[in-house]
Scaffold this motif. Structure first.
Motif, PDB file in Angstrom:
ATOM      1  N   ASP A  54      20.057 -14.420  10.340  1.00  0.00           N
ATOM      2  CA  ASP A  54      21.016 -15.202  10.182  1.00  0.00           C
ATOM      3  C   ASP A  54      21.206 -16.284   9.045  1.00  0.00           C
ATOM      4  O   ASP A  54      22.242 -16.482   8.665  1.00  0.00           O
ATOM      5  CB  ASP A  54      20.891 -16.254  11.609  1.00  0.00           C
ATOM      6  N   ASP A  55      19.944 -16.534   8.437  1.00  0.00           N
ATOM      7  CA  ASP A  55      20.096 -17.397   7.082  1.00  0.00           C
ATOM      8  C   ASP A  55      20.463 -16.884   6.083  1.00  0.00           C
ATOM      9  O   ASP A  55      21.107 -17.487   5.553  1.00  0.00           O
ATOM     10  CB  ASP A  55      18.459 -17.926   6.958  1.00  0.00           C
ATOM     11  N   HIS A  98      22.651 -14.373   6.062  1.00  0.00           N
ATOM     12  CA  HIS A  98      24.106 -14.422   6.412  1.00  0.00           C
ATOM     13  C   HIS A  98      24.865 -15.778   5.932  1.00  0.00           C
ATOM     14  O   HIS A  98      25.941 -15.496   5.282  1.00  0.00           O
ATOM     15  CB  HIS A  98      24.333 -13.950   7.759  1.00  0.00           C
ATOM     16  N   LYS A  99      24.248 -16.696   6.518  1.00  0.00           N
ATOM     17  CA  LYS A  99      25.134 -17.949   6.358  1.00  0.00           C
ATOM     18  C   LYS A  99      25.010 -18.432   4.856  1.00  0.00           C
ATOM     19  O   LYS A  99      26.086 -18.976   4.339  1.00  0.00           O
ATOM     20  CB  LYS A  99      24.069 -18.916   7.181  1.00  0.00           C
ATOM     21  N   SER A 119      34.573 -21.786   5.183  1.00  0.00           N
ATOM     22  CA  SER A 119      34.318 -21.597   6.820  1.00  0.00           C
ATOM     23  C   SER A 119      34.945 -20.517   7.574  1.00  0.00           C
ATOM     24  O   SER A 119      34.461 -20.120   8.514  1.00  0.00           O
ATOM     25  CB  SER A 119      34.851 -22.950   7.536  1.00  0.00           C
TER      26      SER A 119
END
Length: 567
Positions: free
Chosen positions: A555-556, A558-559, A565
């Motif tokens: 997830d990190d 990806h972020k 946004s």
């Protein structure tokens, strides 16, 4: 005395010094132009009324040995990027749920309806038939796993990978044909190669890569036609003006001119028979051809010599324009009728239409009878229905986007998403239609800057130089190609996605390469700029590559790649 072709030629050569010089020099210089482009005859340099400056190599350099070698390099690298891990994921993604079904229906020769013309689906059906597609497998759900013993989906994806891999090379040859330098042309091919959105859409069982290939091919072939058309006109002028036996070089030029015109019409017919969104390149070529025809007429009117020979240039433009229109229409119609002849099984089991399409083919909303209607009536009804259904595709989609968001890549389009259990950290993989941010922003910025440059040339008091005239005309052509592909979405209210921007993006990237020649006349400077831009593009490409080939991410991770946004 008895008139002979040789005597007629001698009399004419003595009476018309300028025409004599043109034909005398054409055969001599054409044979040596590949070795020394500066020896190209003036009617090649002035093709389409565009003067090639002395700092460039000149038009018609797309098929030299060096150009073909770099074309091969770009295609080789593109094949690697498009086919690498193409089996991943081994599940249906995005619109494969439709086009895989269409390939299956084609193998079964069962009739089906789609809102797009059939060429790309026929090609998918051909590959499916050759690879023995498992017709018992239902392409009915995104994320559904393919059978472990059936690899035909890889072949279907690879077909699109092939068309996608050809596009960087086609873009490179196009700029070479337009007279751009090796550095500018190679930069354009490299930017297409390292754009992730062109790559991602080439790795799925879709039809868009086929469309983009034929769009690029049509524009390339037309540029080649422009290169040889003036020489063909000179040959016709000399032949009809003298009654002489036409020379070998002039005869070859005439046949070549009509040959490239015919090739352009075939490519345009194929483009339109993939998707109607190909009308953008059709409009671009039509406008350029019309302006060329008007330019020939104006030039002859200024001479005040409206005789048969002087009107041969406008005549050649007019005839080839009609040939392009008729030829593309014949190709389109032939392919569509061939499709209807192949998928001629009208049984209820083979019909497989979405329910909302039924009523268009039957007044009571039921499937047609097993007895197929006439070929021509089906052809007409199909087009009427395609228009209606296209106009009624208004249902919102969570990943739909607006045309004014595309140039800055405000949002992409998720093709596939899957959580991956069994890792120490929570991981997932996805296929995300997402462009290389550096390339998209550079392309859009170039369109804006070049538009400002053209406005400056138009309104300044000083008369532009020949080089500025050339740059403005070729730049305007590419900008028009960009605009004509995006402006129709001002009036299109159906659901659209970011991939509808790809035809415009292609012409914007062509403009990036051409702009390199405009801003720098130094080979060393061009080499430096080209290298820097390509290195930056590769850096962005590698960073966002997991989105294209479904490499697992935390997830990190990806972020860290979500810079806006809406991404």
């Amino acid at each position: 005395k008895k008139s002979t072709p040789k005597l007629a030629l001698s009399r004419w050569m003595a009476s018309d010094q300028s025409s004599r010089q043109r034909l005398q020099h054409s055969s001599k210089k054409l044979s040596t132009s590949q070795d020394d482009p500066s020896l190209l005859p003036i009617h090649l340099k002035l093709s389409n009324n565009i003067l090639i400056g002395q700092d460039r190599t000149g038009r018609g350099q797309s098929f030299t040995n060096t150009s073909l070698a770099l074309f091969g390099l770009l295609v080789f690298l593109s094949l690697f990027t498009r086919l690498y891990r193409i089996s991943n994921p081994d599940a249906i993604i995005f619109d494969e749920v439709y086009f895989g079904m269409f390939a299956r229906q084609t193998v079964l020769r069962a009739f089906y309806f789609d809102i797009h013309p059939p060429l790309a689906k026929l090609l998918l059906g051909l590959v499916a038939w050759v690879c023995n597609l498992d017709t018992s497998f239902a392409w009915d759900k995104i994320g559904k796993r393919f059978p472990s013993n059936d690899s035909s989906y890889i072949a279907l994806r690879s077909l699109q990978g092939f068309f996608g891999a050809m596009l960087p090379g086609v873009g490179y040859l196009t700029l070479r044909e337009m007279g751009a330098s090796q550095q500018a042309s190679f930069l354009t091919g490299s930017l297409i190669l390292f754009d992730l959105s062109f790559q991602t859409i080439s790795r799925a069982v879709l039809t868009d890569s086929t469309l983009y290939f034929f769009i690029g091919l049509s524009f390339l072939l037309y540029q080649r036609f422009l290169t040889v058309s003036s020489l063909a006109g000179v040959g016709l002028s000399g032949f009809f003006g003298t009654g002489a036996v036409i020379g070998k070089e002039e005869r070859q030029a005439i046949l070549s001119g009509f040959g490239w015109c015919l090739a352009t019409s075939i490519a345009l017919g194929c483009t339109m028979c993939v998707k109607w969104t190909g009308v953008g390149v059709f409009s671009l070529i039509g406008v350029v051809h019309l302006l060329t025809f008007i330019g020939h007429l104006r030039r002859e009117s200024f001479r005040c010599r409206f005789n048969f020979r002087n009107l041969l240039f406008p005549w050649f433009s007019f005839v080839t324009g009609i040939l392009i229109i008729i030829g593309s229409a014949v190709v389109y119609t032939f392919i569509f009728l061939l499709h209807l002849k192949i998928v001629n099984n009208w049984t209820n089991d083979g019909y497989m239409l979405p329910q909302e399409y039924w009523g268009f083919f039957s007044k009571n909303g039921n499937p047609p009878s097993p007895h197929a209607p006439g070929l021509i009536s089906t052809f007409i009804e199909m087009h009427r229905t395609m228009l209606v259904v296209n106009a009624q595709s208004l249902a919102p989609h969570p990943w739909g986007s607006n045309f004014y968001e595309w140039p800055v890549m405000y949002r992409g389009l998720v093709y596939f998403y899957e959580d991956l259990p069994g890792h120490s950290e929570k991981k997932h993989r996805l296929v995300y239609l997402f462009g290389n941010p550096f390339i998209w922003w550079l392309a859009f910025g170039t369109v804006i800057c070049f538009g400002v440059y053209l406005t400056y040339l138009l309104y300044r008091s000083r008369k532009p130089s020949k080089v500025e005239v050339r740059d403005s005309l070729l730049g305007s052509t590419l900008i028009f190609g960009y605009l004509v592909n995006i402006f129709p979405y001002l009036w299109i209210f159906r659901t659209v996605f970011v991939y509808h921007y790809h035809p415009s993006l292609y012409f914007a990237i062509l403009l990036v390469g051409y702009a390199l020649d405009v801003v720098s006349q130094s080979h060393r400077t061009r080499n430096f700029i080209c290298a820097v831009v390509i290195i930056i593009a590769i850096g962005f490409y590698l960073y966002f590559l997991p989105f294209s080939v479904a490499i697992p991410l935390t997830d990190d991770e990806h972020k860290a790649r979500v810079w806006l946004s809406q991404w």
